[in-house]
Scaffold this active site. Structure first.
Site, PDB file in Angstrom:
ATOM      1  N   ASN A  74     -13.239 -43.662 -61.677  1.00 34.15           N
ATOM      2  CA  ASN A  74     -13.637 -42.288 -61.375  1.00 34.15           C
ATOM      3  C   ASN A  74     -12.554 -41.660 -60.504  1.00 34.15           C
ATOM      4  O   ASN A  74     -12.035 -42.317 -59.594  1.00 34.15           O
ATOM      5  CB  ASN A  74     -14.965 -42.347 -60.612  1.00 34.15           C
ATOM      6  N   TYR A 107     -15.842 -26.643 -57.308  1.00 29.76           N
ATOM      7  CA  TYR A 107     -16.587 -27.735 -56.711  1.00 29.76           C
ATOM      8  C   TYR A 107     -16.540 -27.610 -55.196  1.00 29.76           C
ATOM      9  O   TYR A 107     -15.480 -27.334 -54.624  1.00 29.76           O
ATOM     10  CB  TYR A 107     -15.947 -29.062 -57.139  1.00 29.76           C
ATOM     11  N   GLU A 116     -24.140 -30.226 -52.376  1.00 31.46           N
ATOM     12  CA  GLU A 116     -22.941 -30.422 -53.209  1.00 31.46           C
ATOM     13  C   GLU A 116     -23.104 -29.520 -54.428  1.00 31.46           C
ATOM     14  O   GLU A 116     -24.158 -29.549 -55.068  1.00 31.46           O
ATOM     15  CB  GLU A 116     -22.865 -31.895 -53.631  1.00 31.46           C
ATOM     16  N   TYR A 118     -21.464 -27.385 -58.062  1.00 30.47           N
ATOM     17  CA  TYR A 118     -20.495 -27.321 -59.160  1.00 30.47           C
ATOM     18  C   TYR A 118     -20.720 -26.045 -59.964  1.00 30.47           C
ATOM     19  O   TYR A 118     -21.867 -25.725 -60.308  1.00 30.47           O
ATOM     20  CB  TYR A 118     -20.731 -28.454 -60.162  1.00 30.47           C
ATOM     21  N   GLU A 213     -12.143 -33.633 -62.859  1.00 32.19           N
ATOM     22  CA  GLU A 213     -12.739 -34.949 -62.636  1.00 32.19           C
ATOM     23  C   GLU A 213     -12.663 -35.770 -63.916  1.00 32.19           C
ATOM     24  O   GLU A 213     -12.865 -35.243 -65.015  1.00 32.19           O
ATOM     25  CB  GLU A 213     -14.212 -34.791 -62.219  1.00 32.19           C
TER      26      GLU A 213
END
Ligand SMILES: *[C@@H]1O[C@H](CO)[C@@H](O)[C@H](O)[C@H]1NC(C)=O
Ligand SMILES: *[C@@H]1O[C@H](CO)[C@@H](O)[C@H](O)[C@H]1NC(C)=O
Length: 226
Positions: A74, A107, A116, A118, A213
């Site tokens: 990741n 983000y 958090e 997005y 990402e």
């Protein structure tokens, strides 16, 4: 060394890597080491769990490039601002060529409350809204977005392990990946739509970036943020 280790621990805390405890910190050896800072007037954040080969490069002004391969691990990187705001109109342009699971998004994080968020403009093989609850939709900058939220329980955050909500706008349909891409994200349009659905960001913004990402995939991305 201390700051490097601190950085790795902090970075590991921010992103919910599909990992295996501290082993991953010791495994960070391929490609560009994780880091955050300021580059040519923009804040950048780059994090990799080191499982895949990944190279992150800061370019001029708001530009960054990322290439990753190996179908492993990741990683997420991008440029923007720290702190973010609730009113910034963010432009991005460049190329985005994922092969597999990947997102291109605005983000960021807030505190008080810890959230958090997005705004996903494009993605690869996996629609990130698959794992969240649909709350509604909004039209921003001429495009329709699904609005979703989900809870993360005892998950890594900018404040260590915590329980917090994620808010999502996912462009539907997504911007086509695989080549040139550009767009504008009026963050206020999304944030106001979220608030109208009871999804209130915290009062204190932390970083706000245009991030690429990759998750067990490969690809390349060269994005200029402004
Ligand atoms: C963690 O990694 C070790 C070494 O690669 C492996 O043996 C172990 O099964 C992993 N544990 C989990 C929970 O994945
Ligand atoms: C963003 O793009 C819009 C539309 O193209 C333009 O009017 C605006 O000046 C741009 N803003 C920045 C900060 O580049």
């Amino acid at each position: 060394m201390l700051s490097f280790l601190t950085l790795l621990v902090a970075a590991t805390a921010v992103y919910a890597a599909p990992t295996n405890g501290t082993t991953d910190v010791l495994d960070i050896r391929s490609g560009t080491p994780s880091g955050t800072g300021t580059s040519n007037g923009y804040y950048y954040s780059w994090w990799t769990d080191g499982a895949g080969d990944a190279t992150y490069t800061n370019g001029a002004a708001g530009q960054y490039s990322l290439t990753w391969s190996g179908g492993n691990g990741n990683l997420v990187g991008g440029k923007g601002w720290n702190p973010g705001t609730s009113s910034r109109v963010i432009n991005y342009s460049g190329t985005y060529q994922p092969n597999g699971n990947s997102y291109l998004s605005v983000y960021g994080w807030t505190r008080n409350s810890l959230i958090e968020y997005y705004v996903v403009e494009s993605y690869g093989s996996y629609n990130p809204s698959s794992a969240a609850s649909l709350k509604g939709s909004v039209t921003c900058n001429g495009a329709s977005y699904d609005i979703l939220s989900t809870w993360r329980t005892n998950a890594p955050s900018i404040d260590g392990t915590a329980t917090f909500q994620q808010f999502w706008s996912v462009r539907n349909p997504k911007k086509a990946p695989g080549g040139s891409i550009s767009g504008t994200v009026d963050t206020a349009c999304h944030f106001n739509a979220w608030a109208n659905l009871g999804l209130n960001l915290g009062s204190e913004h932390n970083y706000q970036i245009v991030a690429t990402e990759g998750y067990f995939s490969s690809g390349s991305s060269t994005i200029t943020v402004s």
